[in-house]
Design a protein around this motif. Structure first.
Motif, PDB file in Angstrom:
ATOM      1  N   LYS A 130       0.830  -1.214   0.000  1.00 29.29           N
ATOM      2  CA  LYS A 130       0.000   0.000   0.000  1.00 29.29           C
ATOM      3  C   LYS A 130       0.858   1.255   0.000  1.00 29.29           C
ATOM      4  N   LYS A 131       2.020   1.180   0.664  1.00 30.37           N
ATOM      5  CA  LYS A 131       2.912   2.332   0.666  1.00 30.37           C
ATOM      6  C   LYS A 131       3.321   2.661  -0.769  1.00 30.37           C
ATOM      7  N   SER A 132       3.620   1.648  -1.535  1.00 28.24           N
ATOM      8  CA  SER A 132       3.998   1.821  -2.937  1.00 28.24           C
ATOM      9  C   SER A 132       2.843   2.403  -3.753  1.00 28.24           C
ATOM     10  N   ILE A 133       1.639   1.941  -3.492  1.00 25.89           N
ATOM     11  CA  ILE A 133       0.456   2.456  -4.197  1.00 25.89           C
ATOM     12  C   ILE A 133       0.267   3.933  -3.857  1.00 25.89           C
ATOM     13  N   ASN A 134       0.405   4.265  -2.588  1.00 25.61           N
ATOM     14  CA  ASN A 134       0.244   5.666  -2.178  1.00 25.61           C
ATOM     15  C   ASN A 134       1.329   6.551  -2.765  1.00 25.61           C
ATOM     16  N   GLU A 135       2.537   6.031  -2.918  1.00 36.67           N
ATOM     17  CA  GLU A 135       3.603   6.795  -3.571  1.00 36.67           C
ATOM     18  C   GLU A 135       3.242   7.071  -5.033  1.00 36.67           C
ATOM     19  N   LYS A 136       2.662   6.087  -5.692  1.00 37.21           N
ATOM     20  CA  LYS A 136       2.230   6.265  -7.085  1.00 37.21           C
ATOM     21  C   LYS A 136       1.114   7.308  -7.173  1.00 37.21           C
ATOM     22  N   LEU A 137       0.206   7.286  -6.213  1.00 31.78           N
ATOM     23  CA  LEU A 137      -0.861   8.295  -6.183  1.00 31.78           C
ATOM     24  C   LEU A 137      -0.290   9.691  -5.957  1.00 31.78           C
ATOM     25  N   LYS A 138       0.711   9.802  -5.097  1.00 29.99           N
ATOM     26  CA  LYS A 138       1.350  11.101  -4.873  1.00 29.99           C
ATOM     27  C   LYS A 138       2.009  11.603  -6.153  1.00 29.99           C
ATOM     28  N   LYS A 139       2.670  10.698  -6.852  1.00 27.15           N
ATOM     29  CA  LYS A 139       3.309  11.061  -8.116  1.00 27.15           C
ATOM     30  C   LYS A 139       2.257  11.500  -9.139  1.00 27.15           C
ATOM     31  N   LEU A 140       1.172  10.763  -9.202  1.00 19.29           N
ATOM     32  CA  LEU A 140       0.081  11.093 -10.124  1.00 19.29           C
ATOM     33  C   LEU A 140      -0.468  12.484  -9.825  1.00 19.29           C
ATOM     34  N   ASN A 141      -0.711  12.761  -8.559  1.00 18.21           N
ATOM     35  CA  ASN A 141      -1.250  14.065  -8.172  1.00 18.21           C
ATOM     36  C   ASN A 141      -0.247  15.188  -8.421  1.00 18.21           C
ATOM     37  N   ALA A 142       1.023  14.931  -8.180  1.00 17.86           N
ATOM     38  CA  ALA A 142       2.051  15.951  -8.432  1.00 17.86           C
ATOM     39  C   ALA A 142       2.137  16.269  -9.923  1.00 17.86           C
ATOM     40  N   GLU A 143       2.048  15.242 -10.765  1.00 17.46           N
ATOM     41  CA  GLU A 143       2.090  15.462 -12.212  1.00 17.46           C
ATOM     42  C   GLU A 143       0.838  16.203 -12.690  1.00 17.46           C
ATOM     43  N   THR A 144      -0.284  15.934 -12.054  1.00 17.51           N
ATOM     44  CA  THR A 144      -1.519  16.652 -12.399  1.00 17.51           C
ATOM     45  C   THR A 144      -1.367  18.130 -12.063  1.00 17.51           C
ATOM     46  N   GLU A 145      -0.757  18.425 -10.927  1.00 20.65           N
ATOM     47  CA  GLU A 145      -0.522  19.826 -10.553  1.00 20.65           C
ATOM     48  C   GLU A 145       0.380  20.516 -11.570  1.00 20.65           C
ATOM     49  N   LYS A 146       1.350  19.778 -12.106  1.00 19.90           N
ATOM     50  CA  LYS A 146       2.215  20.346 -13.146  1.00 19.90           C
ATOM     51  C   LYS A 146       1.420  20.642 -14.409  1.00 19.90           C
ATOM     52  N   ILE A 147       0.478  19.768 -14.732  1.00 21.04           N
ATOM     53  CA  ILE A 147      -0.392  20.021 -15.891  1.00 21.04           C
ATOM     54  C   ILE A 147      -1.164  21.315 -15.662  1.00 21.04           C
ATOM     55  N   TYR A 148      -1.772  21.437 -14.497  1.00 22.27           N
ATOM     56  CA  TYR A 148      -2.534  22.650 -14.186  1.00 22.27           C
ATOM     57  C   TYR A 148      -1.650  23.889 -14.277  1.00 22.27           C
ATOM     58  N   ALA A 149      -0.457  23.807 -13.732  1.00 20.48           N
ATOM     59  CA  ALA A 149       0.462  24.954 -13.770  1.00 20.48           C
ATOM     60  C   ALA A 149       0.776  25.340 -15.216  1.00 20.48           C
ATOM     61  N   GLU A 199      -2.200  -2.098  -7.460  1.00 18.05           N
ATOM     62  CA  GLU A 199      -0.995  -1.297  -7.669  1.00 18.05           C
ATOM     63  C   GLU A 199      -0.783  -0.992  -9.153  1.00 18.05           C
ATOM     64  N   ARG A 200      -0.955  -1.987  -9.999  1.00 19.24           N
ATOM     65  CA  ARG A 200      -0.775  -1.747 -11.435  1.00 19.24           C
ATOM     66  C   ARG A 200      -1.903  -0.888 -12.006  1.00 19.24           C
ATOM     67  N   ALA A 201      -3.065  -0.911 -11.382  1.00 19.04           N
ATOM     68  CA  ALA A 201      -4.152  -0.020 -11.802  1.00 19.04           C
ATOM     69  C   ALA A 201      -3.716   1.433 -11.618  1.00 19.04           C
ATOM     70  N   VAL A 202      -3.233   1.752 -10.436  1.00 12.03           N
ATOM     71  CA  VAL A 202      -2.791   3.119 -10.149  1.00 12.03           C
ATOM     72  C   VAL A 202      -1.597   3.486 -11.038  1.00 12.03           C
ATOM     73  N   GLU A 203      -0.698   2.535 -11.220  1.00 11.72           N
ATOM     74  CA  GLU A 203       0.447   2.770 -12.103  1.00 11.72           C
ATOM     75  C   GLU A 203      -0.018   3.069 -13.531  1.00 11.72           C
ATOM     76  N   SER A 204      -1.076   2.389 -13.971  1.00 13.24           N
ATOM     77  CA  SER A 204      -1.587   2.647 -15.324  1.00 13.24           C
ATOM     78  C   SER A 204      -2.150   4.059 -15.440  1.00 13.24           C
ATOM     79  N   PHE A 205      -2.707   4.587 -14.353  1.00 16.57           N
ATOM     80  CA  PHE A 205      -3.180   5.978 -14.369  1.00 16.57           C
ATOM     81  C   PHE A 205      -1.999   6.925 -14.595  1.00 16.57           C
ATOM     82  N   VAL A 206      -0.882   6.619 -13.950  1.00 17.03           N
ATOM     83  CA  VAL A 206       0.318   7.447 -14.112  1.00 17.03           C
ATOM     84  C   VAL A 206       0.759   7.448 -15.574  1.00 17.03           C
TER      85      VAL A 206
END
Length: 174
Positions: free
Chosen positions: A2-21, A148-155
């Motif tokens: 789950k820690k790995s999944i949450n890290e992927k979610l953090k990365k996904l959200n950070a990249e989304t913020e870059k898109i918005y910026a 985990e691979r589901a979240v990774e696929s979102f990335v």
């Protein structure tokens, strides 16, 4: 895991913020301009719709509980190939069922997508550890996958569309 999944979610959200910026300050007219295929707003809408549909599938699939099949090496291999393709700047035609994503106001799609991400986070938080290797997700190309691979696929899906966003911005001259 789950820690790995949450890290992927953090990365996904950070990249989304870059898109918005990268889109903040662009006029509504340019954000909604479909002259080069999809508008920038439609790309964001598509990303949200894909994540929303995936979450709904997983919410339904998880009802099977322990009856869900286990993930194996072939599942991981299929997703690895799929993610490698998504990471590239290759272009391909969208399937007909997503050919024209809806257009929203910029703030509206940001709010919708934020709610989707909150729901994904809640799903991950509530997901039982004993099911982390279960096939809860179905990727249109990569096949059935674990959480985990589901979240990774979102990335990787988002990375794929970042290429599209950059291309559209260049064509729009912004």
């Amino acid at each position: 895991m789950k820690k790995s999944i949450n890290e992927k979610l953090k990365k996904l959200n950070a990249e989304t913020e870059k898109i918005y910026a990268s889109l903040d300050g662009i006029s509504d007219e340019k954000l909604k301009d479909p002259s080069y295929g999809w508008s920038l707003i439609q790309v964001l809408s598509h990303l949200n719709d894909a994540e929303t549909a995936s979450l709904k599938y997983m919410q339904k699939k998880v009802q099977a509980g322990d009856k869900m099949a286990n993930s194996g090496p072939m599942n991981a291999f299929r997703m690895w190939i799929c993610n490698g393709t998504l990471k590239s700047s290759l272009k391909w035609k969208a399937p007909s069922y997503i050919a024209k994503p809806p257009s929203y106001e910029y703030d509206e799609i940001k709010t919708k997508w934020g709610k989707t991400r909150d729901s994904i986070q809640q799903f991950v938080d509530d997901y039982p550890d004993q099911w982390l290797n279960k096939l809860v997700y179905k990727h249109p190309i990569g096949g059935r996958q674990n959480l985990e691979r589901a979240v990774e696929s979102f990335v990787y899906h988002q990375i794929h569309h970042i290429h599209q966003i950059k291309r559209i911005k260049k064509q729009l001259g912004v």
